[in-house]
Scaffold this active site. Structure first.
Site, PDB file in Angstrom:
ATOM      1  N   VAL A  12       0.879  -1.061   0.306  1.00  0.00           N
ATOM      2  CA  VAL A  12       0.048  -0.029  -0.047  1.00  0.00           C
ATOM      3  C   VAL A  12       0.907   1.379   0.118  1.00  0.00           C
ATOM      4  CG1 VAL A  12      -1.847   1.241   1.252  1.00  0.00           C
ATOM      5  CG2 VAL A  12      -1.820  -1.298   1.161  1.00  0.00           C
ATOM      6  N   GLY A 129     -11.029  -1.816  -0.960  1.00  0.00           N
ATOM      7  CA  GLY A 129     -10.085  -1.344  -1.992  1.00  0.00           C
ATOM      8  C   GLY A 129     -10.239  -0.121  -2.454  1.00  0.00           C
ATOM      9  N   ASP A 196     -10.992 -10.842   7.823  1.00  0.00           N
ATOM     10  CA  ASP A 196     -10.720  -9.302   6.918  1.00  0.00           C
ATOM     11  C   ASP A 196     -12.064  -9.092   6.804  1.00  0.00           C
ATOM     12  OD1 ASP A 196      -8.741  -7.679   5.457  1.00  0.00           O
ATOM     13  OD2 ASP A 196     -10.227  -8.287   4.249  1.00  0.00           O
ATOM     14  N   LYS A 200     -14.158  -5.469   7.992  1.00  0.00           N
ATOM     15  CA  LYS A 200     -14.770  -4.414   6.920  1.00  0.00           C
ATOM     16  C   LYS A 200     -15.925  -4.233   7.281  1.00  0.00           C
ATOM     17  CE  LYS A 200     -11.226  -5.647   3.518  1.00  0.00           C
ATOM     18  NZ  LYS A 200     -10.832  -6.398   2.384  1.00  0.00           N
TER      19      LYS A 200
END
Ligand code: HSE
Length: 413
Positions: A12, A129, A196, A200
């Site tokens: 990132v 994303g 994950d 989110k």
């Protein structure tokens, strides 16, 4: 000119530095001033990197530099990332992050700290994303009362499920490819076991319902128990299997969970494949909104982080209201209370299934002859129940029907 520092030069961080460099002219044209990366913090050495002169090894250099207005936290995890985020906010610097673990675990504290210091803590890249998701939910849809959010929120698992089904790839090969592409977390267990996705959906639920929902309040099942046979049975019934995170209002509480679901092939989300993510948001004024796009990967994530940097740069002296407050205990409802039809795969015979569950839809009738023959040899039955809640399905299964697989079927939406 706005000076910024980037913490962490992994997938990132390096993507953000490269994007800010590549699109520098366009970015400064849009915000009316240049954004300059003054420091990159990483303990590793990157010999020959074109931005080599910007590397520093101590965070103190950054936090003590009054010229740094914005800090990009791309370290990940909740160790140094938490400490450096707190110290940056305390020093009056806005912080931009893609770190969903940190936001999901410590979001309300960090948001509160940012507010008290009149700076911004922005985290568009933490969910979906490159898909614009946090700001549309926090701003464009904020006049709605949200009843439900659900979606495919993990690129790695969606990539694996799609490759297994469409490309005949093995689970391990598909995972390897996702790792090569830079989609997977450093420990892919967080992707595969649904953690994950859980982080989110907790962030989206906190944002949509205004109170912090913590990951340990959201029961989570990943994709390790989804087999190729389940995918074929599901297909014969007109469904795809997708890992969904879901948050649904239940009275004045919210039920949040993560689990594989059967989704009708007629549902838009069933066509969201490979690394793409898709999120459905249901509001009382707007109706249903689907946001979809690349859910992982270096440059899509950098796109979201850089958008936040520009937003913070334009609002250096103004707080953006993107956040939520702490929740009273008991705000999270038990997802077992939610009704749905259920997909079950079992060795139990049909007559017993019908005796216990009443009228059900069997998958086997829709299979090819070859599949039916191998099924008969395995004496395996798969079926879809009527609409019942999670406690009821478990109670019925306790009558001697062992479920080799048990997944919810997403209802009509
Ligand atoms: N590992 C994550 C995914 C990265 O596969 O979706 C983006 O959050």
């Amino acid at each position: 000119m706005i000076n910024i520092a980037v913490l962490g030069y992994g997938t990132v961080g390096s993507g953000v530095v490269s994007l800010l460099d590549k699109n520098a002219a366009s970015i400064s044209g849009k915000i009316g001033q240049d954004i300059k990366v003054k420091y990159i913090l990483d303990i590793r050495d990157f010999g020959g990197d074109p931005f080599g002169s910007l590397f520093v090894k101590t965070f103190d250099t950054i936090v003590n530099d009054p010229q740094i207005a914005i800090v990009v936290e791309a370290i990940g995890g909740t160790g140094a990332a938490l400490e450096y985020t707190r110290r940056s906010l305390e020093a009056g610097k806005s912080v931009i992050t893609s770190n969903k673990e940190l936001v999901a675990e410590h979001g309300s504290d960090l948001i509160k700290l940012a507010m008290s210091k009149e700076v911004n803590y922005l985290f568009e890249a933490s969910v979906g994303g490159g898909i614009p998701l946090i700001r549309p939910l926090a701003e464009c849809l904020s006049a709605n009362i949200i009843s439900e959010i659900y979606g495919i929120l993990n690129g790695t698992t969606n990539y694996i499920l799609t490759s297994m089904k469409k490309d005949n790839a093995s689970f391990d090969d598909a995972l390897f490819k996702a790792q090569q592409e830079g989609y997977a977390e450093s420990d892919p267990t967080a992707d595969i076991e649904g953690h994950d996705t859980c982080r989110k959906i907790c962030i989206l639920a906190s944002l949509a319902f205004g109170r912090h929902i913590y990951p340990n309040e959201a029961p989570t099942t990943g994709i390790s128990n989804v087999s190729i046979s389940d995918m074929l049975y599901a297909k014969s019934l007109g469904y795809e299997i997708k890992l969904l995170g879901r948050a649904k209002a239940v009275g004045d509480k919210v039920a949040v969970y993560v689990a594989p679901h059967l989704i009708s092939t007629l549902h838009t989300l069933s066509g969201i494949n490979y690394v793409m993510n898709g999120v459905m948001i249901r509001g009382n004024a707007v109706g249903s909104v689907l946001l979809c796009g690349p859910g992982a990967g270096k440059m899509p994530t950098a796109s979201a982080v850089a958008g936040d940097i520009m937003n913070a740069a334009k609002h250096l002296k103004a707080r953006k209201w993107i956040g939520w407050s702490d929740a009273d205990k008991g705000f999270a409802a038990d997802p077992e209370l939610l009704d749905s039809a259920w997909y079950i795969r079992t060795d139990a015979p049909r007559d017993k299934i019908e005796r216990v569950f009443g009228s059900v839809i069997f998958a086997n009738d829709g299979l090819s002859d070859a599949d039916r023959i191998s099924n008969a040899k395995n004496a395996e039955n798969t079926f879809i129940t009527s609409v019942i809640n999670g406690s009821k399905v478990d109670e019925l299964l306790s009558h001697g029907i062992f479920a080799k697989s048990k997944f919810r079927v997403l209802g009509d939406h």
